[in-house]
Scaffold this motif. Structure first.
Motif, PDB file in Angstrom:
ATOM      1  N   ARG A  34       0.833  -1.196   0.000  1.00 44.46           N
ATOM      2  CA  ARG A  34       0.000   0.000   0.000  1.00 44.46           C
ATOM      3  C   ARG A  34       0.877   1.260   0.000  1.00 44.46           C
ATOM      4  NH1 ARG A  34      -4.947  -1.719   4.148  1.00 44.46           N
ATOM      5  NH2 ARG A  34      -5.542  -3.580   2.957  1.00 44.46           N
ATOM      6  N   VAL A  35       0.350   2.333  -0.594  1.00 43.50           N
ATOM      7  CA  VAL A  35       1.096   3.588  -0.659  1.00 43.50           C
ATOM      8  C   VAL A  35       0.245   4.713  -0.088  1.00 43.50           C
ATOM      9  CG1 VAL A  35       2.539   2.915  -2.607  1.00 43.50           C
ATOM     10  CG2 VAL A  35       0.319   3.954  -3.057  1.00 43.50           C
ATOM     11  N   LEU A  36       0.900   5.654   0.556  1.00 39.74           N
ATOM     12  CA  LEU A  36       0.223   6.785   1.181  1.00 39.74           C
ATOM     13  C   LEU A  36       0.662   8.069   0.487  1.00 39.74           C
ATOM     14  CD1 LEU A  36       0.467   4.472   3.433  1.00 39.74           C
ATOM     15  CD2 LEU A  36       0.059   6.314   5.065  1.00 39.74           C
ATOM     16  N   VAL A  37      -0.309   8.811  -0.017  1.00 43.98           N
ATOM     17  CA  VAL A  37      -0.003  10.037  -0.748  1.00 43.98           C
ATOM     18  C   VAL A  37       0.658  11.065   0.170  1.00 43.98           C
ATOM     19  CG1 VAL A  37      -1.016  12.013  -1.947  1.00 43.98           C
ATOM     20  CG2 VAL A  37      -1.771   9.696  -2.493  1.00 43.98           C
ATOM     21  N   LYS A  38       0.221  11.122   1.421  1.00 38.85           N
ATOM     22  CA  LYS A  38       0.773  12.155   2.315  1.00 38.85           C
ATOM     23  C   LYS A  38       2.270  11.963   2.551  1.00 38.85           C
ATOM     24  CE  LYS A  38      -0.386   9.771   6.672  1.00 38.85           C
ATOM     25  NZ  LYS A  38      -1.180   9.858   7.920  1.00 38.85           N
ATOM     26  N   ARG A  39       2.751  10.730   2.379  1.00 39.61           N
ATOM     27  CA  ARG A  39       4.171  10.477   2.613  1.00 39.61           C
ATOM     28  C   ARG A  39       5.051  10.979   1.462  1.00 39.61           C
ATOM     29  NH1 ARG A  39       4.894   4.327   3.875  1.00 39.61           N
ATOM     30  NH2 ARG A  39       7.074   4.972   4.000  1.00 39.61           N
ATOM     31  N   LEU A  40       4.440  11.290   0.315  1.00 40.47           N
ATOM     32  CA  LEU A  40       5.282  11.745  -0.803  1.00 40.47           C
ATOM     33  C   LEU A  40       5.110  13.227  -1.113  1.00 40.47           C
ATOM     34  CD1 LEU A  40       3.338  12.115  -3.523  1.00 40.47           C
ATOM     35  CD2 LEU A  40       3.475   9.657  -3.534  1.00 40.47           C
ATOM     36  N   ARG A  41       4.201  13.885  -0.375  1.00 43.79           N
ATOM     37  CA  ARG A  41       3.959  15.299  -0.691  1.00 43.79           C
ATOM     38  C   ARG A  41       5.228  16.140  -0.535  1.00 43.79           C
ATOM     39  NH1 ARG A  41      -1.288  16.360  -1.660  1.00 43.79           N
ATOM     40  NH2 ARG A  41      -2.831  14.906  -0.811  1.00 43.79           N
ATOM     41  N   GLN A  42       5.994  15.911   0.527  1.00 42.94           N
ATOM     42  CA  GLN A  42       7.205  16.702   0.731  1.00 42.94           C
ATOM     43  C   GLN A  42       8.248  16.385  -0.331  1.00 42.94           C
ATOM     44  OE1 GLN A  42       7.641  19.260   2.971  1.00 42.94           O
ATOM     45  NE2 GLN A  42       9.420  19.573   1.633  1.00 42.94           N
ATOM     46  N   ASP A  43       8.374  15.086  -0.686  1.00 47.11           N
ATOM     47  CA  ASP A  43       9.314  14.717  -1.757  1.00 47.11           C
ATOM     48  C   ASP A  43       8.929  15.394  -3.063  1.00 47.11           C
ATOM     49  OD1 ASP A  43      10.767  13.083  -0.068  1.00 47.11           O
ATOM     50  OD2 ASP A  43       9.646  11.277  -0.584  1.00 47.11           O
ATOM     51  N   ALA A  44       7.622  15.428  -3.339  1.00 46.06           N
ATOM     52  CA  ALA A  44       7.140  16.064  -4.565  1.00 46.06           C
ATOM     53  C   ALA A  44       7.452  17.561  -4.546  1.00 46.06           C
ATOM     54  CB  ALA A  44       5.639  15.829  -4.722  1.00 46.06           C
ATOM     55  N   LYS A  45       7.237  18.184  -3.386  1.00 44.85           N
ATOM     56  CA  LYS A  45       7.507  19.623  -3.270  1.00 44.85           C
ATOM     57  C   LYS A  45       8.998  19.912  -3.461  1.00 44.85           C
ATOM     58  CE  LYS A  45       4.996  21.959  -0.436  1.00 44.85           C
ATOM     59  NZ  LYS A  45       4.381  22.582   0.766  1.00 44.85           N
ATOM     60  N   ASP A  46       9.835  18.990  -2.980  1.00 41.81           N
ATOM     61  CA  ASP A  46      11.282  19.181  -3.100  1.00 41.81           C
ATOM     62  C   ASP A  46      11.752  19.226  -4.551  1.00 41.81           C
ATOM     63  OD1 ASP A  46      11.505  19.250  -0.369  1.00 41.81           O
ATOM     64  OD2 ASP A  46      12.183  17.168  -0.163  1.00 41.81           O
ATOM     65  N   VAL A  47      11.004  18.572  -5.450  1.00 42.15           N
ATOM     66  CA  VAL A  47      11.390  18.592  -6.866  1.00 42.15           C
ATOM     67  C   VAL A  47      10.481  19.528  -7.676  1.00 42.15           C
ATOM     68  CG1 VAL A  47      12.446  16.310  -6.814  1.00 42.15           C
ATOM     69  CG2 VAL A  47      10.013  16.512  -7.362  1.00 42.15           C
ATOM     70  N   GLY A  48       9.743  20.385  -6.970  1.00 43.63           N
ATOM     71  CA  GLY A  48       8.959  21.419  -7.643  1.00 43.63           C
ATOM     72  C   GLY A  48       7.561  21.009  -8.066  1.00 43.63           C
ATOM     73  N   ILE A  49       7.044  19.879  -7.551  1.00 50.27           N
ATOM     74  CA  ILE A  49       5.677  19.451  -7.880  1.00 50.27           C
ATOM     75  C   ILE A  49       4.750  19.935  -6.770  1.00 50.27           C
ATOM     76  CG2 ILE A  49       4.156  17.490  -8.322  1.00 50.27           C
ATOM     77  CD1 ILE A  49       6.589  15.926  -9.280  1.00 50.27           C
ATOM     78  N   GLU A  50       3.909  20.913  -7.082  1.00 51.53           N
ATOM     79  CA  GLU A  50       3.049  21.533  -6.070  1.00 51.53           C
ATOM     80  C   GLU A  50       1.659  20.901  -6.005  1.00 51.53           C
ATOM     81  OE1 GLU A  50       3.842  23.869  -3.927  1.00 51.53           O
ATOM     82  OE2 GLU A  50       5.857  24.348  -4.660  1.00 51.53           O
ATOM     83  N   TRP A  51       1.130  20.455  -7.140  1.00 52.76           N
ATOM     84  CA  TRP A  51      -0.281  20.077  -7.205  1.00 52.76           C
ATOM     85  C   TRP A  51      -0.427  18.567  -7.386  1.00 52.76           C
ATOM     86  CZ3 TRP A  51      -2.303  24.226  -5.451  1.00 52.76           C
ATOM     87  CH2 TRP A  51      -1.802  25.472  -5.818  1.00 52.76           C
ATOM     88  N   VAL A  52      -0.067  17.831  -6.343  1.00 49.36           N
ATOM     89  CA  VAL A  52      -0.138  16.368  -6.381  1.00 49.36           C
ATOM     90  C   VAL A  52      -1.557  15.888  -6.665  1.00 49.36           C
ATOM     91  CG1 VAL A  52       0.044  14.279  -4.959  1.00 49.36           C
ATOM     92  CG2 VAL A  52       1.863  15.998  -4.902  1.00 49.36           C
ATOM     93  N   ASP A  53      -2.556  16.510  -6.037  1.00 50.98           N
ATOM     94  CA  ASP A  53      -3.944  16.052  -6.168  1.00 50.98           C
ATOM     95  C   ASP A  53      -4.492  16.234  -7.584  1.00 50.98           C
ATOM     96  OD1 ASP A  53      -4.262  15.221  -3.487  1.00 50.98           O
ATOM     97  OD2 ASP A  53      -4.445  17.310  -2.867  1.00 50.98           O
ATOM     98  N   GLN A  54      -3.896  17.124  -8.361  1.00 51.04           N
ATOM     99  CA  GLN A  54      -4.336  17.284  -9.743  1.00 51.04           C
ATOM    100  C   GLN A  54      -3.726  16.245 -10.669  1.00 51.04           C
ATOM    101  OE1 GLN A  54      -3.707  21.298 -11.061  1.00 51.04           O
ATOM    102  NE2 GLN A  54      -4.875  22.210  -9.380  1.00 51.04           N
ATOM    103  N   LEU A  55      -2.647  15.621 -10.232  1.00 51.64           N
ATOM    104  CA  LEU A  55      -1.978  14.612 -11.055  1.00 51.64           C
ATOM    105  C   LEU A  55      -2.513  13.201 -10.818  1.00 51.64           C
ATOM    106  CD1 LEU A  55       1.677  15.885 -10.511  1.00 51.64           C
ATOM    107  CD2 LEU A  55       0.293  16.173 -12.581  1.00 51.64           C
ATOM    108  N   LEU A  56      -3.109  12.974  -9.652  1.00 54.02           N
ATOM    109  CA  LEU A  56      -3.564  11.641  -9.272  1.00 54.02           C
ATOM    110  C   LEU A  56      -4.721  11.081 -10.103  1.00 54.02           C
ATOM    111  CD1 LEU A  56      -3.420  11.433  -5.379  1.00 54.02           C
ATOM    112  CD2 LEU A  56      -2.285   9.927  -7.010  1.00 54.02           C
TER     113      LEU A  56
END
Length: 429
Positions: A369-391
């Motif tokens: 299983r994967v948790l979206v909240k665990r990757l939000r900071q990693d995504a932000k670190d590489v400049g991805i702001e809108w995770v929920d729009q990509l899902l």
């Protein structure tokens, strides 16, 4: 050397090719020989459920070759129950009980179809061995449908407009004329593969319960986390499942290794795998035999190209380079491209999800299983702001889907196909 000699991504029918699964084989023997039970083979995609289901069919015919290969001779009953069998692979266009029964009552397959067993003067049935090297697995097949072809209306006890009663009548006729009459068997076993894809399974469990007897047994197989995923009206068949529930999980490394020793035997040692290569493929395939078979087949292809007979780390490196570049496995690559679309950010997000490690505090049933909240900071670190729009694309059936949301837990997802997750981990991004 033809890679298909030793490896296959298809369902394994030949007991000589089947490896591992000792515990499940023991469960299968018990379920086949129980006078009254429903056999339910379930697990995640790519773990080898359909191959195990075909081995259930072989056991039902009295062929215990695989059990002997696995060292389980002592657990084979002295007088095993023997069946006539039908095998049907469901598809997503089947909707509900009547749709399923209509397919079964009209299936014209000469070796696996139900209709071949229904008494009719216009056809001829003969015994045949499903695995030609083995004489124990005898069944019936159609060799001649008769001059007028096949029409279900020609069969006795067909009730116009009532497919449920027609199916009941067909079963009764098969048991009377073929099971007890011509073949002197203990019963009829109806195997339904890919049962999970039926859109509306409501009432199917109740029907199976009402039809199951010492003479008629059902086996169902499909993708499911547990039995409630596979059987919608689970409570109606709960007692039938006491001896028939078979959960197929990922292979342990020793079982995955057997895939390669078996392949070497089938290749007559003209292709040999370095133990380090086998260990690495066992690790990369995560216990999913489908991916191990694909990697093994690709190794043989590369070995042929290099004109070598030893699959060593150099060969595996070339294979993994092809996988990373997206040229090795077209089906998985196509799924990868559909999932990411034209979005570089979605590609990165998919890789973050695939690489997410299981936490140490979770149970075995929650692995993967994967948790979206665990990757939000990693995504932000590489400049991805809108995770929920990509899902949403990753959850959309039109594009796979790659993921599904677990309804009982917010923000928790699982890859629909664990093999695809492993592929994403291998793929460059």
């Amino acid at each position: 050397m033809d890679p298909e000699v030793g490896f296959t991504s298809d369902v394994i029918r030949d007991p000589a090719r089947f490896v591992g699964r000792t515990n499940q084989l023991t469960d299968c023997m018990k379920a086949v020989n129980a006078p009254l039970s429903l056999i339910a083979v379930y697990g995640k995609r790519g773990v080898g459920k359909s191959s195990l289901m075909r081995q259930v069919q072989q056991m039902a015919l009295g062929d215990y070759t695989l059990a002997k290969y696995a060292g389980l001779q002592g657990q084979i009953p002295q007088k095993p129950r023997k069946y006539l069998t039908t095998y049907y692979t469901c598809d997503s266009s089947i909707n509900g009980v009547e749709g399923l029964l209509r397919r079964l009552c009209n299936d014209q397959d000469g070796e696996d179809g139900l209709l071949r067993l229904v008494p009719n003067d216009g056809k001829e049935l003969v015994e045949f061995d499903r695995i030609k090297e083995v004489s124990a697995g005898a069944d019936l097949k159609v060799v001649n449908w008769g001059a007028k072809g096949i029409e279900s209306s020609k069969y006795a006890k067909t009730v116009e407009g009532d497919i449920v009663q027609t199916f009941r009548n067909y079963l009764s006729a098969i048991v009377t004329h073929q099971v007890k009459g011509k073949m002197k068997r203990d019963g009829l076993l109806i195997l339904l593969d890919e049962f999970d894809v039926i859109e509306n399974k409501s009432g199917i469990g109740s029907l199976i319960k009402s039809l199951s007897s010492a003479d008629v047994k059902f086996a169902i197989c499909g993708i499911a986390r547990d039995l409630t995923d596979l059987v919608e009206d689970h409570a109606s068949v709960e007692r039938l499942l006491e001896e028939g529930a078979i959960h197929v999980k990922a292979m342990i490394p020793a079982e995955t290794s057997q895939i390669f020793s078996t392949a070497e035997r089938l290749f007559k040692n003209e292709i040999v795998f370095d133990p380090d290569v086998v260990g690495k493929i066992s690790e990369l395939s995560g216990g999913y035999p489908y991916l191990a078979q694909l990697l093994g087949k690709e190794c043989v292809t590369v070995a042929n190209r290099l004109s070598v007979k030893l699959v060593d780390p150099t060969v595996l490196t070339e294979v993994l380079d092809d996988v990373r570049n997206g040229t090795a496995f077209p089906t998985l690559e196509s799924q990868y491209q559909r999932a990411i679309g034209e979005s570089e950010d979605r590609k990165i997000l998919l890789h973050f999800l695939a690489e997410q490690e299981d936490r140490a505090d979770i149970s075995a049933d929650e692995l993967g299983r994967v948790l979206v909240k665990r990757l939000r900071q990693d995504a932000k670190d590489v400049g991805i702001e809108w995770v929920d729009q990509l899902l949403p694309r990753l959850l959309d059936k039109k594009f796979g889907p790659a993921l599904f949301r677990l309804p009982e837990k917010q923000g928790v997802y699982e890859f629909v196909n664990p093999v695809f997750r492993l592929y994403v981990r291998l793929r460059n991004f």
